[in-house]
Design a protein around this motif. Sequence first.
Motif, PDB file in Angstrom:
ATOM      1  N   LEU A  14       0.857  -1.180   0.000  1.00 59.16           N
ATOM      2  CA  LEU A  14       0.000   0.000   0.000  1.00 59.16           C
ATOM      3  C   LEU A  14       0.896   1.234   0.000  1.00 59.16           C
ATOM      4  O   LEU A  14       1.739   1.390   0.882  1.00 59.16           O
ATOM      5  N   VAL A  15       0.728   2.076  -1.004  1.00 60.17           N
ATOM      6  CA  VAL A  15       1.486   3.320  -1.102  1.00 60.17           C
ATOM      7  C   VAL A  15       0.489   4.471  -1.148  1.00 60.17           C
ATOM      8  O   VAL A  15      -0.379   4.502  -2.026  1.00 60.17           O
ATOM      9  N   SER A  16       0.581   5.379  -0.211  1.00 57.85           N
ATOM     10  CA  SER A  16      -0.353   6.506  -0.165  1.00 57.85           C
ATOM     11  C   SER A  16       0.418   7.789   0.111  1.00 57.85           C
ATOM     12  O   SER A  16       1.434   7.787   0.809  1.00 57.85           O
ATOM     13  N   THR A  37       3.575   4.059   3.631  1.00 57.67           N
ATOM     14  CA  THR A  37       3.788   2.848   2.835  1.00 57.67           C
ATOM     15  C   THR A  37       3.733   1.638   3.747  1.00 57.67           C
ATOM     16  O   THR A  37       4.360   1.620   4.819  1.00 57.67           O
ATOM     17  N   SER A  38       2.994   0.625   3.326  1.00 60.02           N
ATOM     18  CA  SER A  38       2.885  -0.623   4.074  1.00 60.02           C
ATOM     19  C   SER A  38       3.174  -1.782   3.139  1.00 60.02           C
ATOM     20  O   SER A  38       2.627  -1.843   2.031  1.00 60.02           O
ATOM     21  N   TYR A  39       4.033  -2.691   3.574  1.00 60.15           N
ATOM     22  CA  TYR A  39       4.424  -3.838   2.755  1.00 60.15           C
ATOM     23  C   TYR A  39       4.303  -5.115   3.576  1.00 60.15           C
ATOM     24  O   TYR A  39       4.747  -5.173   4.725  1.00 60.15           O
ATOM     25  N   TYR A  63      12.140 -36.504   6.398  1.00 62.70           N
ATOM     26  CA  TYR A  63      12.696 -35.540   5.442  1.00 62.70           C
ATOM     27  C   TYR A  63      11.783 -34.355   5.163  1.00 62.70           C
ATOM     28  O   TYR A  63      12.248 -33.212   5.128  1.00 62.70           O
ATOM     29  N   SER A  64      10.507 -34.569   4.933  1.00 64.13           N
ATOM     30  CA  SER A  64       9.614 -33.490   4.489  1.00 64.13           C
ATOM     31  C   SER A  64       9.686 -32.298   5.439  1.00 64.13           C
ATOM     32  O   SER A  64       9.667 -32.455   6.667  1.00 64.13           O
ATOM     33  N   ASN A  65       9.770 -31.104   4.844  1.00 61.87           N
ATOM     34  CA  ASN A  65       9.870 -29.900   5.659  1.00 61.87           C
ATOM     35  C   ASN A  65       9.200 -28.728   4.958  1.00 61.87           C
ATOM     36  O   ASN A  65       9.049 -28.701   3.734  1.00 61.87           O
ATOM     37  N   LEU A  66       8.797 -27.755   5.751  1.00 59.45           N
ATOM     38  CA  LEU A  66       8.134 -26.551   5.264  1.00 59.45           C
ATOM     39  C   LEU A  66       8.764 -25.335   5.938  1.00 59.45           C
ATOM     40  O   LEU A  66       8.920 -25.311   7.160  1.00 59.45           O
ATOM     41  N   THR A  67       9.139 -24.347   5.130  1.00 55.92           N
ATOM     42  CA  THR A  67       9.704 -23.099   5.652  1.00 55.92           C
ATOM     43  C   THR A  67       8.768 -21.958   5.310  1.00 55.92           C
ATOM     44  O   THR A  67       8.385 -21.782   4.146  1.00 55.92           O
ATOM     45  N   THR A  68       8.390 -21.178   6.312  1.00 55.70           N
ATOM     46  CA  THR A  68       7.500 -20.034   6.097  1.00 55.70           C
ATOM     47  C   THR A  68       8.216 -18.741   6.475  1.00 55.70           C
ATOM     48  O   THR A  68       9.072 -18.726   7.371  1.00 55.70           O
ATOM     49  N   ASN A  69       7.863 -17.673   5.809  1.00 60.09           N
ATOM     50  CA  ASN A  69       8.454 -16.353   6.060  1.00 60.09           C
ATOM     51  C   ASN A  69       7.336 -15.327   6.088  1.00 60.09           C
ATOM     52  O   ASN A  69       6.623 -15.138   5.099  1.00 60.09           O
ATOM     53  N   ALA A  70       7.167 -14.682   7.220  1.00 57.23           N
ATOM     54  CA  ALA A  70       6.173 -13.624   7.370  1.00 57.23           C
ATOM     55  C   ALA A  70       6.913 -12.322   7.690  1.00 57.23           C
ATOM     56  O   ALA A  70       7.536 -12.206   8.753  1.00 57.23           O
ATOM     57  N   SER A  71       6.861 -11.366   6.767  1.00 54.40           N
ATOM     58  CA  SER A  71       7.577 -10.102   6.929  1.00 54.40           C
ATOM     59  C   SER A  71       6.626  -8.945   6.710  1.00 54.40           C
ATOM     60  O   SER A  71       5.679  -9.040   5.925  1.00 54.40           O
ATOM     61  N   LYS A  72       6.907  -7.845   7.386  1.00 54.11           N
ATOM     62  CA  LYS A  72       6.140  -6.625   7.164  1.00 54.11           C
ATOM     63  C   LYS A  72       7.022  -5.410   7.436  1.00 54.11           C
ATOM     64  O   LYS A  72       7.950  -5.457   8.251  1.00 54.11           O
ATOM     65  N   ARG A  73       6.722  -4.359   6.709  1.00 54.14           N
ATOM     66  CA  ARG A  73       7.475  -3.112   6.857  1.00 54.14           C
ATOM     67  C   ARG A  73       6.514  -1.944   6.680  1.00 54.14           C
ATOM     68  O   ARG A  73       5.798  -1.852   5.678  1.00 54.14           O
ATOM     69  N   ASP A  74       6.506  -1.054   7.643  1.00 56.13           N
ATOM     70  CA  ASP A  74       5.661   0.139   7.608  1.00 56.13           C
ATOM     71  C   ASP A  74       6.549   1.371   7.725  1.00 56.13           C
ATOM     72  O   ASP A  74       7.471   1.409   8.558  1.00 56.13           O
ATOM     73  N   SER A  75       6.265   2.371   6.911  1.00 52.56           N
ATOM     74  CA  SER A  75       7.036   3.610   6.981  1.00 52.56           C
ATOM     75  C   SER A  75       6.113   4.794   6.719  1.00 52.56           C
ATOM     76  O   SER A  75       5.148   4.685   5.958  1.00 52.56           O
TER      77      SER A  75
END
Length: 374
Positions: A14-16, A37-39, A63-75
């Motif tokens: 979101l860019v405002s 700005t929100s990302y 063996y089976s594996n799952l990698t998750t990434n949750a990121s956020k940036r606000d300015s």
Amino acid sequence: ASLEEDYTAISNTLVSNALLSYEILPNLELRSSLGFTSYRLDSYRAMPSSARNPGLGVTPQNYSNLTTNASKRDSWIVEPQLNWHKDWNKFALDLLVGTTFQQETSEQLVQRGLGFPNNALIRNLSAAESLQIIADSDSDYRYNAVFGRANLKLLDRYILNVTGRRDGSSRFGPGKQFGNFGAIGLVWIFSEEVLFGKRSALSFGKFRASIGTTGSDNIGDYRFLETYGVSGNNYDGTTILEPTGIFNPQFGWEENNKLEVALELGFFKDRLRLNPSWYRNRSTNQLSGIPLAATTGFSQLTGNFDAIVENTGFELDLSSANINGGMFRWSTTLNLTVPKNKLVAFDGLETSTFANRYVIGQPLTIVRLYHALG
């Protein structure tokens, strides 16, 4: 087999921005630009056992594996400005003062699940036999500045522009957070002179030159502090902290001295535009990693180099409006850039850890090799 692996990333941005202005007096205006700005990023990578050779004996459980990434940036950024403009008969003056407030926060959480009852449940972390926290971090960045500009115009062809600013960043330690920068520019629109009449092939001609300094704080957050991180390891059942940064409050703003001279030319009612320019940028107090001995536990220490790095270049823009009809238009744009880079000065280079990497008078990109005799 690779098609069995799955990587998905979903991002939302979101860019405002907004611009508000109010005329206090006939020649005095108060205005402010606002931005937010929100990302957001959510991604996962699934590595099922079915993507491996069955002969290896891997199973979803081991063996089976799952990698998750949750990121956020606000300015957000707020820039209030006060602008005063006055026109006389042959003279115009424009004065501007303002300030900048900016803040950026970011967060990231990376998790990995290992071992699943079957591959159908690989996207559900709660079904994993074990769960690892790869990264869990957050950071906060603040920037503040005050600036001013004076623009003088005489006869609509002679222009003098002077700017100055004081910048502050949270990425530097106490006493080093603020830096002062400024610039001056000259413009001569010589196509307005009597020498060039309406019948002249030159429809527009401008000479401009500028010299000034800018600053950079592009080193990341908290680099001047003694920092620690949670690695996920433990000692005798106790979670441990590992040092990740060395305390160094001495480094400050990187400075870049810039010089530019350029022409802007238009011919045949601006159907042909030619813009040659030459620039020279000299960088001092570079923010970089100073190598350390491995016995310190760190590979480098963030600091300012006293070296001088010079970037010069020639740029040429050529554009033409070949056909400009009502139903068909054809224009051409060509550009050429010839950049050069070299190390101008580096005190103590011969006794430093960079003695085998850099040579004074040569580009930073050189690679020093042995001379083969055949």
